[in-house]
Design an enzyme around this catalytic site. Structure first.
Site, PDB file in Angstrom:
ATOM      1  N   HIS A  54       0.829  -1.204   0.000  1.00  0.00           N
ATOM      2  CA  HIS A  54       0.000   0.000   0.000  1.00  0.00           C
ATOM      3  C   HIS A  54       0.866   1.258   0.000  1.00  0.00           C
ATOM      4  O   HIS A  54       2.006   1.262   0.472  1.00  0.00           O
ATOM      5  CB  HIS A  54      -0.905   0.010   1.233  1.00  0.00           C
ATOM      6  CG  HIS A  54      -2.048  -0.949   1.140  1.00  0.00           C
ATOM      7  ND1 HIS A  54      -3.084  -0.795   0.250  1.00  0.00           N
ATOM      8  CD2 HIS A  54      -2.316  -2.088   1.840  1.00  0.00           C
ATOM      9  CE1 HIS A  54      -3.946  -1.778   0.405  1.00  0.00           C
ATOM     10  NE2 HIS A  54      -3.499  -2.582   1.364  1.00  0.00           N
ATOM     11  N   CYS A  82     -15.833   4.880   4.646  1.00  0.00           N
ATOM     12  CA  CYS A  82     -14.742   3.973   5.010  1.00  0.00           C
ATOM     13  C   CYS A  82     -14.997   2.626   4.360  1.00  0.00           C
ATOM     14  O   CYS A  82     -16.109   2.090   4.425  1.00  0.00           O
ATOM     15  CB  CYS A  82     -14.659   3.841   6.531  1.00  0.00           C
ATOM     16  SG  CYS A  82     -13.426   2.643   7.098  1.00  0.00           S
ATOM     17  N   CYS A 121     -15.591  -0.100   7.737  1.00  0.00           N
ATOM     18  CA  CYS A 121     -16.792   0.009   8.575  1.00  0.00           C
ATOM     19  C   CYS A 121     -17.978   0.601   7.834  1.00  0.00           C
ATOM     20  O   CYS A 121     -19.086   0.646   8.386  1.00  0.00           O
ATOM     21  CB  CYS A 121     -16.499   0.819   9.826  1.00  0.00           C
ATOM     22  SG  CYS A 121     -16.102   2.562   9.505  1.00  0.00           S
ATOM     23  N   ILE A 174     -39.530   5.616 -37.247  1.00  0.00           N
ATOM     24  CA  ILE A 174     -38.147   5.792 -36.796  1.00  0.00           C
ATOM     25  C   ILE A 174     -37.482   4.454 -36.517  1.00  0.00           C
ATOM     26  O   ILE A 174     -36.345   4.211 -36.904  1.00  0.00           O
ATOM     27  CB  ILE A 174     -38.102   6.682 -35.546  1.00  0.00           C
ATOM     28  CG1 ILE A 174     -38.784   8.028 -35.840  1.00  0.00           C
ATOM     29  CG2 ILE A 174     -36.670   6.904 -35.092  1.00  0.00           C
ATOM     30  CD1 ILE A 174     -38.163   8.797 -36.983  1.00  0.00           C
ATOM     31  N   SER A 207     -38.354   0.118 -34.712  1.00  0.00           N
ATOM     32  CA  SER A 207     -39.312  -0.813 -34.122  1.00  0.00           C
ATOM     33  C   SER A 207     -38.571  -1.822 -33.271  1.00  0.00           C
ATOM     34  O   SER A 207     -37.367  -2.039 -33.433  1.00  0.00           O
ATOM     35  CB  SER A 207     -40.121  -1.535 -35.210  1.00  0.00           C
ATOM     36  OG  SER A 207     -39.258  -2.316 -36.029  1.00  0.00           O
ATOM     37  N   GLY A 208     -39.309  -2.435 -32.366  1.00  0.00           N
ATOM     38  CA  GLY A 208     -38.760  -3.458 -31.492  1.00  0.00           C
ATOM     39  C   GLY A 208     -39.781  -4.545 -31.259  1.00  0.00           C
ATOM     40  O   GLY A 208     -40.814  -4.621 -31.940  1.00  0.00           O
ATOM     41  N   ASP A 267     -33.782  -1.206 -18.703  1.00  0.00           N
ATOM     42  CA  ASP A 267     -33.171  -1.407 -20.023  1.00  0.00           C
ATOM     43  C   ASP A 267     -32.288  -0.219 -20.369  1.00  0.00           C
ATOM     44  O   ASP A 267     -32.343   0.299 -21.482  1.00  0.00           O
ATOM     45  CB  ASP A 267     -34.241  -1.613 -21.087  1.00  0.00           C
ATOM     46  CG  ASP A 267     -33.662  -2.267 -22.343  1.00  0.00           C
ATOM     47  OD1 ASP A 267     -32.531  -2.788 -22.259  1.00  0.00           O
ATOM     48  OD2 ASP A 267     -34.316  -2.246 -23.388  1.00  0.00           O
TER      49      ASP A 267
END
EC number: 2.7.11.1
Length: 751
Positions: free
Chosen positions: A219, A232, A235, A448, A450-451, A561
């Site tokens: 570290h 922290c 904790c 525009i 489609s889905g 989504d």
């Protein structure tokens, strides 16, 4: 099995005949007794039997090791059969016979192994051992750890090496996946698996070493005062003054310093190493990449018929696996605090789902979650309206409806009656029926896109609007009522980063009307025209997206989504989160009951959503995972898993938790804090992901910390201060370096 047992018995019996003369002096008799003892068919008798048992005991560990190798070999045979015929729905009968034979043999070997282990651990001393007493061998294993540390663990039967050493490694900041374990045998180090039973290694010494490719350092702590929101990492409490590692970003209080991991691990590179090693040693064939039937919901096209023979073999309860994986799959502990309805998924028809049952207290979620980021700004500095700030939703509504304490002082009966009448009037005007657009008022223009659940058109209704025609021709009364309930929540959404909901229509078919966005989607910018954004612009796009999602979650709305196709950019790069869909019309209905099935944009789906093992897999954290994928797109300019073309393989690997986006592909100028935030959002376990209030605070902190180029103070610009060109003639202030004409000053003669 008989041949194996007989061979083992002869070996033990031979040892008995050669070593115990008091047993009768006959090697053949010793062999018979040894074989009986090994097979477990009879108890050893007095005299010769006792001598044979005493002589055979030291060979038990060796026999256990041999049986372990046979088990491994049998499992490899089973896996080879599954690799060859596992993908067929109707495999040949000879394959089924061989499969049953190997599984029966495997069960017998494992049962015999357990008997030998019990005789090894609970062995009683014989007469010879009473005459020559020895100190009893303690059921322990000595382990040498990295950094010249050591420990001793008990050798319990049925406990793996991984479980025995997990606590000791965690106390030193390590995990089993970044280490290798070895046993010392004949003076040489031999690797063993982490899933080996620790009782097999009683009295031995193990060595745990860090893998060569694991980025492991010490570290680099610095003292830091966190003026912005930070927690922290130990904790999970609010952190103001403490310490932070400059390498891994670990933050902690001074009182928590004793609990800090000793080693500094770069988990991003570690995950990449695991994935590469897994694909290198365990390639997934295309015919086996489909998700198992038990992990897919009913009705999914990816699940084979339940009456076929293939799936019964793939999901057999035998210890073997159809696909070799590092460890058995354990689903993450799911959070059942948020009870939301569910619906089908679509790759092109996104959804924002509303919790109309019970409000969620985001404070409690934040308190339970914690966050491993660099800290962040307080939400008071955010541009988010008060409704998006963390806190109880009931408090948010109270803040929105009460502008100040002056209204509370109104206590007269007349004023309260006026307020009540005004509230009733407003309630009638703000009802859901007033948001229904009559048939014929909307002019539908060009298509525009489609889905699976609807088609989007550009329309005219008091200006340009987006009209989404839903694929529900004859809605049932239950569907229509649920649709109106959800519209009642959508109509209250007002935010700068959310596409404005403008109304809905029920005739000639269900449709929702939203604000028209002139810009392109983020997906179009990144992957179609490949717009090159500067890093500061990318971070601002991420900040606005997090701000919009923070607002939706504060309203108890789950998008379900979120992806780059549903994030739109205006010409001034203002983010609009759009494509509002409704869970009601995107679910499969049977009468008044609603059912779920797996569909949608798999690249942005969280592992728990792909598994669909819970009744309610969607949560705030599943939106956070999708946001992490959006961050990956922003910082890399490409989609995740671009090297895998098999959709089923992606579903299997992500759902099992063996595949995650490659964070080494991010741009070189990507800030470390953004990379850490991305890794936190893409955690495989849902409970380990942060929430959007913390994500937004971290991104705002990062945006403020970026260096900004200011105009140099030595090059002033009068135009910037508001001067016009005509103003310069009023002030004949020459520059000190400008030559001055002598005519203006009488002290200088003119020659």
């Amino acid at each position: 099995m008989a041949a194996l047992s007989g061979g083992g018995g002869s070996s033990s019996g031979g040892g008995g005949g050669g070593g115990g003369g008091g047993g009768g002096g006959d090697g053949g008799g010793g062999a018979e007794q040894g074989q009986a003892l090994f097979n477990g068919d009879m108890e050893p008798e007095a005299g010769a039997g006792a001598a044979a048992s005493s002589a055979a005991d030291p060979a038990i560990p060796e026999e256990v090791w041999n049986i372990k190798q046979m088990i491994k070999l049998t499992q490899e045979h089973i896996e080879a059969l599954l690799d060859k015929f596992g993908g067929e729905h109707n495999p040949p009968s000879i394959y089924l016979e061989a499969y049953e034979e190997y599984t029966s043999k495997l069960d017998a070997l494992q049962q015999r192994e357990q008997q030998l282990l019990e005789s090894l651990v609970f062995q009683t001393p014989t007469d010879a051992s009473r005459n020559n007493p020895k100190s009893p061998q303690k059921p322990i294993v000595r382990v040498f750890l990295p950094n010249k540390q050591r420990t001793v663990v008990p050798a319990r039967c049925g406990v793996t090496v991984r479980d025995s050493l997990k606590k000791a490694l965690m106390m030193r900041g390590l995990i089993p996946e970044c280490c290798a374990v070895y046993r010392i045998q004949d003076g040489e180090k031999k690797p063993i698996g982490w899933d080996t039973d620790i009782s097999w290694l009683t009295g031995e010494e193990l060595h745990v070493e860090v893998l060569e490719n694991v980025p492991l350092t010490t570290h680099n702590f610095v003292r830091k005062t966190f003026f912005t929101l930070a927690f922290c990492d130990f904790c999970r409490k609010l952190l103001f003054q403490g310490f932070r590692c400059q390498t891994c970003g670990y933050k902690f209080h001074q009182r928590c310093s004793t609990e800090v991991p000793l080693m500094c691990v770069n988990y991003d590179q570690l995950d990449l190493l695991f994935v590469s090693k897994f694909f290198e040693h365990h390639p997934v064939p295309q015919e086996e990449a489909s998700f198992p039937e038990t992990a897919l919901p009913s009705g999914s096209s990816s699940a084979p018929p339940s009456d076929s023979t293939g799936p019964q073999i793939l999901t057999s309860p035998s210890p073997s696996k159809s696909i070799p994986i590092p460890q058995p799959f354990r689903p993450a502990d799911e959070d059942h605090r948020n009870q939301f309805g569910q619906r089908d998924r679509s790759s092109s028809a996104p959804n924002v789902h509303i919790n109309t049952i019970e409000p969620v207290n985001i404070d409690d979620l934040i308190r339970d979650q914690g966050f491993r980021g660099d800290g962040g700004s307080t939400t008071g500095l955010s541009a988010t309206p008060p409704a998006s700030l963390p806190g109880s939703l009931t408090n948010v509504k109270a803040l929105q409806k009460s502008p100040g304490p002056q209204r509370e002082r109104k206590s007269s009966s007349s004023s309260s009656s006026e307020d009540r009448s005004r509230m009733k009037t407003l309630g009638r005007r703000d009802s859901s029926d007033d948001w229904e657009i009559p048939d014929g008022q909307i002019t539908v223009g060009q298509r525009i896109g489609s889905g699976s659940f609807g088609t989007v058109y550009k329309g005219k209704w008091h200006g340009d609007v987006a009209v989404k025609m839903l694929n529900v021709t004859a809605p049932t009364p239950q569907q229509l009522q649920a649709f109106k309930n959800e519209v009642g929540v959508l109509r209250k959404t007002r935010h700068v980063n959310i596409l404005l909901f403008m109304g809905y229509s029920t005739k000639p078919q269900l449709a929702i009307v939203t604000q028209w966005c002139e810009g392109s989607s983020l997906y179009h910018h990144l992957h179609i025209i490949e717009t090159k954004f500067e890093m500061i612009k990318l971070i601002d796009i991420a900040r606005q997206t997090a701000q919009g999602m923070d607002y939706l979650h504060a309203k108890s709305i789950i998008h379900r989504d979120l992806k780059s196709n549903n994030i739109f950019l205006h010409e001034d790069l203002t983010v609009k989160i759009g494509d509002f869909g409704l869970a009601t019309v995107k679910s499969r209905w049977s009468g008044s009951h609603q059912f779920e099935q797996l569909s949608g944009s798999i690249l942005w789906m969280a592992p728990e959503v792909i598994r669909m093992q819970d009744k309610n897999p969607y949560s705030f954290q599943s939106d956070v995972y999708a946001f992490g994928i959006v961050l990956y797109e922003l910082m890399t300019g490409q989609l995740p898993y671009s090297n895998i073309n098999n959709r089923d393989q992606i579903i299997f690997m992500v759902g099992r938790g063996y595949l995650s986006p490659d964070l080494s592909k991010v741009r070189s100028n990507c800030p470390k804090a953004m990379k850490r935030l991305m890794a936190e959002c893409l955690k495989k376990k849902r409970d380990e992901r942060p929430l959007f209030p913390q994500i937004l605070a971290s991104i705002e902190l990062l945006a403020r910390s970026l260096p900004k180029i200011h105009r140099s103070a030595s090059e002033p610009s009068l135009n910037r201060a508001g001067f016009q060109t005509e103003d310069f003639s009023l002030y004949a202030c020459a520059s000190p370096k400008t030559p001055i004409q002598a005519g203006g000053y009488g002290g200088f003669p003119v020659h």
